[in-house]
Motif scaffolding. Structure first.
Motif, PDB file in Angstrom:
ATOM      1  N   LEU A   1     109.502  77.849  -0.098  1.00 43.80           N
ATOM      2  CA  LEU A   1     110.210  76.848   0.623  1.00 43.80           C
ATOM      3  C   LEU A   1     109.414  75.915   1.420  1.00 43.80           C
ATOM      4  N   TYR A   2     109.276  74.757   1.064  1.00 43.29           N
ATOM      5  CA  TYR A   2     108.384  73.555   1.901  1.00 43.29           C
ATOM      6  C   TYR A   2     109.378  72.996   2.985  1.00 43.29           C
ATOM      7  N   GLY A   3     108.658  72.991   4.349  1.00 41.79           N
ATOM      8  CA  GLY A   3     109.372  72.488   5.444  1.00 41.79           C
ATOM      9  C   GLY A   3     108.465  72.606   6.736  1.00 41.79           C
ATOM     10  N   HIS A   4     109.224  72.352   7.748  1.00 36.09           N
ATOM     11  CA  HIS A   4     108.687  72.357   9.024  1.00 36.09           C
ATOM     12  C   HIS A   4     109.613  72.905  10.162  1.00 36.09           C
ATOM     13  N   PRO A   5     109.198  73.884  10.826  1.00 36.13           N
ATOM     14  CA  PRO A   5     110.299  74.373  11.795  1.00 36.13           C
ATOM     15  C   PRO A   5     110.818  73.333  12.702  1.00 36.13           C
TER      16      PRO A   5
ATOM     17  N   ARG B   1     121.570  85.414   4.556  1.00 37.31           N
ATOM     18  CA  ARG B   1     121.758  86.171   3.214  1.00 37.31           C
ATOM     19  C   ARG B   1     120.316  86.718   2.765  1.00 37.31           C
ATOM     20  N   ASP B   2     119.347  87.000   3.654  1.00 38.63           N
ATOM     21  CA  ASP B   2     118.141  87.871   3.495  1.00 38.63           C
ATOM     22  C   ASP B   2     117.479  87.380   2.295  1.00 38.63           C
ATOM     23  N   VAL B   3     117.224  86.157   1.986  1.00 36.45           N
ATOM     24  CA  VAL B   3     116.512  85.663   1.037  1.00 36.45           C
ATOM     25  C   VAL B   3     115.125  85.719   1.269  1.00 36.45           C
ATOM     26  N   ALA B   4     114.403  86.386   0.389  1.00 41.92           N
ATOM     27  CA  ALA B   4     112.848  86.670   0.575  1.00 41.92           C
ATOM     28  C   ALA B   4     112.326  85.320   0.010  1.00 41.92           C
ATOM     29  N   PHE B   5     111.298  84.645   0.970  1.00 39.12           N
ATOM     30  CA  PHE B   5     110.669  83.237   0.453  1.00 39.12           C
ATOM     31  C   PHE B   5     109.302  83.212   1.129  1.00 39.12           C
ATOM     32  N   GLU B   6     108.585  82.679   0.524  1.00 38.39           N
ATOM     33  CA  GLU B   6     107.322  82.172   1.142  1.00 38.39           C
ATOM     34  C   GLU B   6     107.342  80.531   1.919  1.00 38.39           C
ATOM     35  N   PHE B   7     107.085  80.591   3.246  1.00 32.24           N
ATOM     36  CA  PHE B   7     107.562  79.414   4.084  1.00 32.24           C
ATOM     37  C   PHE B   7     106.093  78.516   3.635  1.00 32.24           C
ATOM     38  N   ARG B   8     106.193  77.200   3.122  1.00 29.34           N
ATOM     39  CA  ARG B   8     104.869  76.447   3.183  1.00 29.34           C
ATOM     40  C   ARG B   8     105.092  75.397   4.147  1.00 29.34           C
ATOM     41  N   MET B   9     104.107  75.500   5.047  1.00 26.28           N
ATOM     42  CA  MET B   9     104.119  74.654   6.427  1.00 26.28           C
ATOM     43  C   MET B   9     103.705  73.068   6.050  1.00 26.28           C
ATOM     44  N   LEU B  10     104.576  72.385   6.426  1.00 28.69           N
ATOM     45  CA  LEU B  10     104.044  70.895   6.133  1.00 28.69           C
ATOM     46  C   LEU B  10     103.672  70.311   7.383  1.00 28.69           C
ATOM     47  N   GLY B  11     102.242  69.718   7.310  1.00 26.74           N
ATOM     48  CA  GLY B  11     101.880  69.000   8.617  1.00 26.74           C
ATOM     49  C   GLY B  11     100.348  68.907   8.239  1.00 26.74           C
ATOM     50  N   PRO B  12      99.612  68.152   9.205  1.00 26.13           N
ATOM     51  CA  PRO B  12      98.162  67.710   9.004  1.00 26.13           C
ATOM     52  C   PRO B  12      97.345  69.091   8.723  1.00 26.13           C
ATOM     53  N   ASP B  13      97.680  70.139   9.381  1.00 23.15           N
ATOM     54  CA  ASP B  13      96.680  71.310   8.933  1.00 23.15           C
ATOM     55  C   ASP B  13      96.936  71.948   7.812  1.00 23.15           C
ATOM     56  N   HIS B  14      97.794  71.438   6.951  1.00 30.35           N
ATOM     57  CA  HIS B  14      98.165  71.901   5.622  1.00 30.35           C
ATOM     58  C   HIS B  14      98.268  70.743   4.433  1.00 30.35           C
TER      59      HIS B  14
ATOM     60  N   GLU C   1      97.202  70.626   1.467  1.00 31.63           N
ATOM     61  CA  GLU C   1      97.625  70.825   0.156  1.00 31.63           C
ATOM     62  C   GLU C   1      99.199  70.784   0.027  1.00 31.63           C
ATOM     63  N   ASN C   2      99.681  71.278   1.164  1.00 27.01           N
ATOM     64  CA  ASN C   2     101.322  71.244   1.150  1.00 27.01           C
ATOM     65  C   ASN C   2     101.818  69.923   1.247  1.00 27.01           C
ATOM     66  N   LEU C   3     101.208  69.025   1.865  1.00 27.65           N
ATOM     67  CA  LEU C   3     101.659  67.620   2.024  1.00 27.65           C
ATOM     68  C   LEU C   3     101.561  67.000   0.526  1.00 27.65           C
ATOM     69  N   ALA C   4     100.700  67.168   0.131  1.00 23.04           N
ATOM     70  CA  ALA C   4     100.134  66.885  -1.274  1.00 23.04           C
ATOM     71  C   ALA C   4     101.305  67.193  -2.361  1.00 23.04           C
ATOM     72  N   ARG C   5     101.733  68.475  -2.255  1.00 18.96           N
ATOM     73  CA  ARG C   5     102.851  68.883  -3.136  1.00 18.96           C
ATOM     74  C   ARG C   5     104.109  68.514  -2.839  1.00 18.96           C
ATOM     75  N   ILE C   6     104.650  68.338  -1.674  1.00 12.70           N
ATOM     76  CA  ILE C   6     105.869  67.684  -1.368  1.00 12.70           C
ATOM     77  C   ILE C   6     105.845  66.332  -1.673  1.00 12.70           C
ATOM     78  N   GLY C   7     104.795  65.443  -1.934  1.00 13.92           N
ATOM     79  CA  GLY C   7     104.955  64.374  -2.249  1.00 13.92           C
ATOM     80  C   GLY C   7     104.971  64.037  -3.762  1.00 13.92           C
ATOM     81  N   THR C   8     104.836  65.179  -4.376  1.00 14.85           N
ATOM     82  CA  THR C   8     105.330  65.268  -5.729  1.00 14.85           C
ATOM     83  C   THR C   8     106.614  65.821  -6.335  1.00 14.85           C
ATOM     84  N   LEU C   9     107.141  66.626  -5.162  1.00 14.96           N
ATOM     85  CA  LEU C   9     108.360  67.201  -5.548  1.00 14.96           C
ATOM     86  C   LEU C   9     109.468  66.167  -5.176  1.00 14.96           C
TER      87      LEU C   9
END
Length: 219
Positions: free
Chosen positions: A5-9, A24-37, A39-47
């Motif tokens: 899950l890509y986002g910011h708190p 609903r107790d969904v198991a997920f990996e949180f992908r933080m968006l921000g200048p410290d990440h 790679e995640n910013l690049a990915r969200i730009g393609t999504l």
């Protein structure tokens, strides 16, 4: 496979997906968006079309837009009752109220906040005044529309409440819910006491200094 899950708190639309996942107790990996990440910013730009979030990547599936993310979790992840009711009439009501919170509260708050982030020369006071007017009219509509029960639709916590929680949380900061709106104020208080919502609120606290209009200590 665990979805990412890509986002910011601090992001209100990210909250919607997080609240549903926590409900609903969904198991997920949180992908933080921000200048410290980067790679995640690049990915969200393609999504997503404009880099908006949240978005989910689950194997070869890529899901964008908060409502679609919530419905995707309903279908493929988590447990318990879905956030979109199975009953067609209840689902229609829940989806309708979700769009009301998104369009007439959520997006109007974003317009006001976005304006505050602009340089003084580029600000749009007319647009801000219009956004405040839309929020107030929606508040009045909700005050009449909200049921006697605790939640927005169908007597149980649904996607409509996932949308309402961040929308009303931030809206009350920029356009306070007045004393003439006791039902709406009480509904906001119930939302903030919900464990899933309280968790999202707490996870965003370290980032409140980024909110351009100030963050009141009362929440």
């Amino acid at each position: 496979m665990t979805p990412a899950l890509y986002g910011h708190p601090l992001s209100s639309f990210t909250w919607k997906a997080l609240i549903a996942a926590y409900e609903r107790d969904v198991a997920f990996e949180f992908r933080m968006l921000g200048p410290d990440h980067p790679e995640n910013l690049a990915r969200i730009g393609t999504l997503t079309p404009t880099g908006q979030f949240p978005a989910v990547v689950d194997g070869d599936r890529e899901i964008v837009e908060s409502n679609a993310v919530i419905e995707y979790f309903d279908l493929f992840h988590g447990r318990g009752e879905p956030m979109v009711p199975l009953d067609r009439h209840e689902a229609l009501e829940a989806r309708m109220l979700t769009e009301v919170f998104d369009d007439y509260v959520h997006l109007q708050v974003q317009r006001i906040v976005g304006n505050a982030l602009r340089t003084p020369a580029d600000r749009d006071p007319t647009g801000v005044e219009y956004a405040h007017g839309v929020i107030e009219r929606c508040y009045l509509w909700l005050e009449k529309r909200l049921p006697a029960g605790p939640w927005a639709s169908g007597g149980r916590f649904t996607i409509a409440d996932c949308a309402a929680a961040p929308a009303l949380f931030y809206a009350d900061w920029v356009h306070p819910i007045g004393e003439h709106l006791p039902k709406l104020a009480a509904y906001r208080a119930r939302l903030l006491s919900r464990p899933s919502v309280a968790r999202a609120v707490d996870e965003a606290r370290p980032y409140r200094h980024l909110f351009p209009l100030g963050a009141p200590d009362r929440d």
